[in-house]
Design a protein around this motif. Structure first.
Motif, mmCIF file in Angstrom:
data_model
loop_
_atom_site.group_PDB
_atom_site.id
_atom_site.type_symbol
_atom_site.label_atom_id
_atom_site.label_comp_id
_atom_site.label_asym_id
_atom_site.label_seq_id
_atom_site.Cartn_x
_atom_site.Cartn_y
_atom_site.Cartn_z
ATOM 1 N N LEU A 184 -4.950 61.316 60.802
ATOM 2 C CA LEU A 184 -3.573 61.656 60.447
ATOM 3 C C LEU A 184 -2.697 61.842 61.688
ATOM 4 O O LEU A 184 -1.469 61.837 61.606
ATOM 5 N N ARG A 189 3.506 55.817 58.542
ATOM 6 C CA ARG A 189 3.900 56.530 57.320
ATOM 7 C C ARG A 189 2.790 56.411 56.299
ATOM 8 O O ARG A 189 1.996 55.479 56.333
ATOM 9 N N VAL A 190 2.731 57.371 55.413
ATOM 10 C CA VAL A 190 1.675 57.325 54.389
ATOM 11 C C VAL A 190 2.274 57.343 52.980
ATOM 12 O O VAL A 190 3.305 57.962 52.734
ATOM 13 N N ALA A 197 2.797 60.447 58.767
ATOM 14 C CA ALA A 197 1.544 61.200 58.694
ATOM 15 C C ALA A 197 1.604 62.419 59.604
ATOM 16 O O ALA A 197 1.129 63.504 59.268
ATOM 17 N N GLN A 198 2.226 62.224 60.745
ATOM 18 C CA GLN A 198 2.264 63.325 61.715
ATOM 19 C C GLN A 198 3.041 64.538 61.185
ATOM 20 O O GLN A 198 2.739 65.662 61.540
ATOM 21 N N THR A 339 -2.483 50.750 50.876
ATOM 22 C CA THR A 339 -1.978 50.933 52.241
ATOM 23 C C THR A 339 -1.342 49.642 52.752
ATOM 24 O O THR A 339 -0.259 49.653 53.338
ATOM 25 N N ASP A 480 -8.009 58.607 49.853
ATOM 26 C CA ASP A 480 -6.716 58.736 50.518
ATOM 27 C C ASP A 480 -6.420 60.211 50.809
ATOM 28 O O ASP A 480 -7.248 61.087 50.532
ATOM 29 N N VAL A 481 -5.244 60.480 51.369
ATOM 30 C CA VAL A 481 -4.924 61.840 51.812
ATOM 31 C C VAL A 481 -5.001 62.835 50.645
ATOM 32 O O VAL A 481 -5.633 63.886 50.742
ATOM 33 N N SER B 384 0.562 64.582 48.249
ATOM 34 C CA SER B 384 -0.562 64.375 49.164
ATOM 35 C C SER B 384 -1.313 65.657 49.471
ATOM 36 O O SER B 384 -2.531 65.709 49.383
#
Ligand code: FAD
Lengths: 589, 443, 147
Positions: A184, A189-190, A197-198, A339, A480-481, B384
């Protein structure tokens, strides 16, 4: 056979006719009333009712009963009820034996009442035989340390640590790298929230740092572990060089995954800087990434980009060749379809002039909102080609550096396609990370795909075969996240259940060794290879049972030549006594 | 009954049960509110489950029993939540319990009433392929094992009351309202299926040998309505069976109630599973799966799919444009191939299994101000990082109430929801406060 | 074992049928047998079902003792590969095979001992096992098979 006198009370239930319509309950009572040690034998309309239970309680007091047998419905319904009756009457609840004469007698012998009655009598006699051999049992109690070690500081590890710290456990996150966040931490981008992500990571880290009782150990490795659930003694190796000891009640493994790294030449990988993996591509799309968000060829924006799915996933024997000493990755990596499509939408949005092609076998946008991403990619102008799993595309790079992709497209009825492209994005899969030292330390099994193996995907999805050890996130399988976060919280919940009190209370049905019968042959030790509850210290003859680990399967008891090992509550001599009762020839006293 | 608890879990399917167990094992009191007469949800009606092919009942019943026997868990069946009011940091939950017309505490589940009842009606649990009485224990491994009377079909002949050994039948039972105070609410109300079989293109619900996935589950279950797989029209063993994937999913053209635009996530896998079970029980049967994409994405799923291919199950990438009835009540499928030469053809099969779309089982926004997505499922606070937290503090979501999901994913999410709910209860100190109060009040 | 023989059946000798002992696992086969009762399916009453967490606990000698004591047939109803104890099922299968070999050596028909897997709703396989064993034993007592 027992020599001590017992005082057994026997109760046969009519179940309002459910038993007594077929079985002559009076005959059953008469048939067992004269068995040695039976002090009272009665029948009652509903044993489970308050009057029924009171009858037992009164008899315990009046007749000093020390063993109770109830013949009624299946133990799954009322065994716990009657154990409770004994407990309330001051008797150890394990001095109770339940006999099933409804589901396994009256209901299945309707057309044979005599046979049913005979069977019920013998089953009750067998119950009495077992009861006479019962001994009081107490739950196994294991003291616990209210602390948890979380191995791995990615999204799953952080999520789990935060959950547990909020539950006021002492938590230690052990991260090998210098930075937290795992995958991450990279730019990009997620989905599905479409945020960097950051940013997700920053939020999590701030929360983790604000929680008292949560310690983040970076550049630190778990190098040794002794002990077992409730009290694992860990050795950590930190940046300072001095090993450090830590005692925790439970461990959450959140060691994550690795991206598949294509081998040199695989679909042109390594032959051109315009053949990149998906994670690298996503990083380049990010303005904070290495290229400042520019995707260029010879200084000019690229015109034609192709995504090739299932690189390092869904590999087939005979089609894909594993690298020397490597393996085939036959599993689906779950997240890469979405993704890749998500990245292609972003690409199309930023660079509307780019032609995007997508080469796939099956589009697996399974999750909530993911079909929308697929449809949006199609709307954004992505052209799809479908290939068969056993006929993957090829990538050719000529001397000038020009890239050509060739494939047979199933969507246009096997049309051979040959297309020049500027950039190839290899949609690489998620593969198990090499965590051999941890696997050896805890003797963890792996699934055929190489990821950590849970005990049971449905019953115990975040547990591994080592009690007190839980798994969270992509060390178990690609996810996934959101899925990693959910699995991390599920693992936290299990740890919180386990360490909630000062002691863990476990079933009393564990192996026990009668030392004077043991000659130290060691056969039992060779059986207990899975849970390793049996051990023998150097120079000792008699093994010891770790009751915190023992599951009571009895594999050890079966091989002991001297019957020195028994499983409490399920002893072989109890079974022998039951069989004796079943085959007894009978006769009026 | 105790009308104060720590958490109310709405829905006693596998997700709700797991939430309740994971909360109770942390020391919280839980009330499960289940609208059906038994807990277990959809899972208890399934045959075997992918990807391990273990018997669904064998996995589900221990969970049901553990919840039923847990000293911290109370189960209310035939019950629905009517209102949830926020009172400071906790909730006041109004629960309405429908009459069973059988006194729950008196019934011993012996089924004597059932044997005495003269009325026969189609059994919903068996996908209407079998029959039940007007008074009945919901199904064999139902929990609790308590009968209920279906007043719609009862003739009030009194036979059941005469047969009951415990005088448990009460024709005059009234609905009961319980006001429950709780510190947290978990929505685990699961999913429902679209009525895809009633779509005109699939025969309008009139073709006897066109079944839904759930009906096929019942036919394949060892304890199913026929005890084996037979054609409903004539009781014959089918020689050819077809599965129509995405029949009610990934489709914008079907009207609401018959199909959904999203992917229902479990249909590929359960079709493959059913196909494998079918070829196990009927080795000569010819099986074809018509599909768009095979979504075998979970752990062990791809291998499961490859095994099915190796077993000789036919996978044909095609859309099924319509189903009509041919000779011998055989459904005839109009196939538009998406591969090979793209030809359109009519294929007769002995039996066809449709995979309906998965929609939300309940709309909780009618009683709790949680946000619902355009797809009708509950939205989470952060998709998420906090998938199980809704946007209402103290209200959580688990399982298929937040979107289609298989059992492993539902169970994992349930654990997560339990963790979130437990931390909410700890943060608000709801549980400890009410225990102190209860102790003080008890003196 | 003098003490248990005081069971009083009304007609103690009237159970002529050979006795079948069923060792049923707590998590699968025992609830499976309950299920058979719940659907009121019937089977011969000369069957005695004992609950056991894992039948792997029984040593070879236990089976032989049971036969010696007068049990005619034993069916071990296990969980198969759904067994909750790792490694137990394979060991059980091996042990049953060893006992059957031993039985052959002792001149007993090894078919008197069977191992099968029964799930919680496996009514049909359960009944099949019982009926087959019962039929086999009845045939055996009429003399055509050695017991
Ligand atoms: C044909 C078919 C086959 C499948 N096969 C598999 C398989 O092999 N493997 C697999 O992993 N998954 C399979 N699945 C998916 C599986 O069924 C689900 O993952 C699982 O059952 C979800 O559990 P749940 O608890 O979320 O929902 P549910 O099972 O729907 O439970 C929800 C519960 O909530 C109750 N409820 C609803 N509304 C209310 C209300 N207002 N108040 C109170 N209670 C309420 C319902 O009555 C129900 O009991 C299959 C699905 C289908 C359709």
């Amino acid at each position: 056979m027992t020599e001590t006198k017992r005082r057994v009370g026997v109760y046969v239930c009519h179940c309002g006719g459910n038993i007594s319509d077929v079985i002559d309950v009076q005959k059953v009572v008469d048939g067992v009333a004269n068995i040695e040690d039976v002090v009272v034998a009665r029948r009652e309309m509903f044993m489970c009712s308050d009057p029924g239970q009171n009858l037992i309680a009164e008899d315990i007091a009046a007749h000093n009963l020390d063993r109770v047998v109830v013949a009624a419905c299946s133990p799954s319904l009322h065994e716990a009820t009657f154990r409770g009756t004994l407990k309330r009457s001051g008797l150890n609840p394990y001095l109770y034996e339940h006999v099933n004469i409804r589901e396994q007698a009256s209901w299945c012998h309707k057309d044979d009442p005599e046979g049913g009655t005979r069977k019920a009598t013998r089953l009750v006699a067998a119950g009495i035989a077992k009861a006479r051999n019962l001994v009081p049992l107490d739950p196994v109690r294991v003291p616990v340390t209210r602390a948890v070690a979380v191995v791995g500081g990615g999204i799953a590890g952080l999520r789990s640590a935060i959950d547990l710290a909020k539950s006021s456990f002492e938590v230690h996150v052990i991260e090998r790298a210098a930075d937290l966040g795992g995958h991450l931490a990279r730019p990009g981008r997620v989905y599905p929230t479409d945020e960097p992500a950051q940013d997700l990571l920053t939020g999590l880290l701030a929360q983790a740092r604000s929680l008292p009782g949560l310690t983040l150990h970076t550049e630190t490795e778990l190098v040794a572990s002794t002990g077992y659930l409730g009290n694992f003694r860990l050795t950590l190796q930190g940046p300072s060089g001095e090993p450090r000891e830590l005692t925790v009640g439970s461990i959450v493994l959140a060691t994550g995954f690795e991206h598949y790294q294509p081998s040199l030449g695989e679909l042109g990988f390594g032959m051109s800087d315009r053949v990149v993996t998906l994670p690298d591509f996503i990083e380049r799309l990010d303005p904070r990434g290495p290229t400042g968000g520019q995707i260029v060829k010879d200084g000019k924006p690229v015109q034609r980009v192709v995504f090739i799915h299932c690189v390092g996933s869904r590999q087939l024997e005979g089609v894909h060749v594993p690298p020397e000493g490597g393996r085939l990755y036959e599993h689906c990596s779950r997240v890469c379809c979405t993704t890749a499509l998500f990245a292609s939408i972003e690409l199309a949005r930023k660079f509307p002039q780019v032609d995007i092609f997508d080469v796939y076998q099956d589009i697996r946008t399974y999750g909530r909102g993911q079909e929308d991403i697929y449809e949006a990619a199609a709307r954004a102008g992505v052209t799809f080609f479908r290939v068969a799993g056993d006929a993957p595309p090829t990538v050719e790079i000529d001397a000038s550096g020009a890239i050509t992709v060739r494939l047979v497209d199933l969507l246009t009825f096997n049309e051979p396609i040959e297309m020049p492209v500027d950039l190839v994005v290899l949609v690489t899969g998620m593969i198990p990370r090499d965590i051999t030292p941890l696997i050896e330390m805890f003797k963890l099994p792996r699934s055929p795909d190489g990821f950590l193996q849970e005990v049971h995907p449905k019953l115990r999805p975040v547990e591994v075969c080592v009690d007190g050890l839980f798994i969270a996130g992509a060390c178990q399988a690609p996810m996934d996240v959101a899925e990693a976060a959910a699995s991390a919280s599920a693992a936290s919940a299990k740890a919180a259940c386990l360490l909630g009190g000062d002691v863990i209370s476990l079933d009393p049905f564990v192996a026990s060794i009668q030392a004077e019968l043991c000659d130290g042959c060691g056969l039992c030790l060779a059986e207990c290879v899975y849970v390793k509850a049996l051990t023998r210290a150097e120079g000792e003859t008699v093994p010891v049972v770790n009751t915190a680990l023992c599951k009571g399967c009895g594999m050890c008891a079966a091989v002991c030549p001297h019957e020195a090992i028994t499983v409490r509550g399920w002893e072989i001599k109890q079974y022998d006594a039951m069989v004796d009762a079943i085959v007894a020839t009978g006769g009026h006293p | 009954m105790n009308t104060i608890t720590d958490a109310v879990v709405i829905g006693g399917g596998i997700a709700g049960l797991q939430v309740a167990l994971d909360l109770a094992d942390q020391g919280f009191d839980v009330v499960i509110v289940e609208k059906e007469p038994s807990i277990g949800g959809k899972m208890i009606s399934l045959s075997k489950v992918f990807p391990t092919l273990d018997c669904s009942s064998c996995i589900c019943t221990p969970r049901m029993a553990a919840a039923a026997h847990h000293e911290r868990i109370t189960i209310m069946t035939c019950s629905e939540v009517q209102a949830v009011q926020r009172v400071g940091e906790h909730f006041s939950v109004t629960i309405r319990t429908r009459p069973r017309y059988v006194i729950e505490s008196a019934c011993i589940g012996c089924r004597k009433c059932e044997y005495a009842c003269p009325v026969l009606v189609p059994h919903e649990f068996e996908g209407n392929l079998g029959a039940r009485r007007a008074i009945y224990v919901p199904f064999t491994n139902a929990m609790p094992q308590v009968a209920l009377l279906d007043v719609e079909n009862c003739t009030f002949c009194g036979a059941c009351a005469r047969a009951c050994p415990t005088d448990a039948i009460d024709y005059l039972q009234e609905p009961a309202i319980t006001e429950m105070e709780a510190g947290a609410v978990v929505v685990a109300s699961g999913y429902a299926l679209t009525e895809t079989q009633t779509a005109d293109r699939y025969g309008g619900g009139k073709l006897a040998n066109v079944l839904t996935g759930l009906q096929m589950e019942r036919l394949l279950a060892p304890h199913g309505p026929y005890g084996r797989v037979l054609r409903p029209s004539d009781g014959r063993i089918p020689d050819t069976v077809a599965f129509v994937q995405c029949a009610g999913s990934r489709d914008h053209s079907l009207p609401e109630g018959q199909g959904v635009p999203w992917c229902s996530r479990v249909c590929c896998m359960y079709a493959i599973k059913q196909a494998m079970l079918l070829s196990g029980s009927l080795p000569l049967v010819d099986i074809t799966i018509y599909y768009m994409d095979i979504r075998a994405f979970g752990k062990g799923f791809e291998q499961f799919y490859q095994n099915a291919r190796a077993m000789g199950i036919n996978f044909v990438k095609a859309r099924v444009a319509r189903i009509t009835e041919g000779e011998n009540a055989n459904p005839v499928l109009r196939i538009e191939r998406i591969e090979e030469d793209g030809r359109v053809e009519d294929q007769p099969h002995d039996m066809v299994v449709l995979t309906p779309g998965i929609v939300a089982g309940w709309d909780p926004s009618s009683v709790i101000p949680v946000q619902i997505g355009s797809d009708g499922f509950v939205l989470s606070e952060h998709a998420s990082l906090a998938p199980c937290r809704t946007r209402v503090p103290g209200v959580f979501v688990a399982g298929t109430a937040s979107g289609p999901k298989d059992i492993p994913d539902s169970i994992v999410e349930a654990g997560a929801a339990a963790m979130e709910a437990a931390n909410h209860l700890r943060r608000t100190a709801y549980a400890s406060r009410r225990r102190t109060e209860a102790e003080a009040g008890g003196r | 074992m003098g003490r248990v023989d005081r069971i009083t059946d009304e007609h103690p000798m009237n159970e002529q049928k050979p006795k079948i002992l069923v060792l049923a696992t707590e998590s699968c086969a025992y609830p499976g047998a309950d299920y058979v009762g719940q659907i009121h399916a019937s089977y011969p009453s000369n069957t005695y079902i004992l609950r056991v967490p894992a039948p792997v606990i029984f040593p070879e000698a236990f089976y032989l003792r049971c036969f010696e004591k007068g049990i005619a047939g034993i069916i071990v109803m296990a969980c198969g590969h759904e067994c909750p104890y790792e490694g137990a099922y394979d060991r059980l299968a091996r042990r049953v095979a060893v006992v059957r070999t031993r039985m052959r050596e002792l001149g007993m028909d090894p078919q008197r001992l069977r191992l099968c897997s029964i799930c919680t709703v496996c009514a049909r396989p359960f009944l099949k096992e019982i009926h087959e064993m019962d039929a086999f034993l009845s045939q055996a007592t009429t003399g055509s098979v050695t017991t």
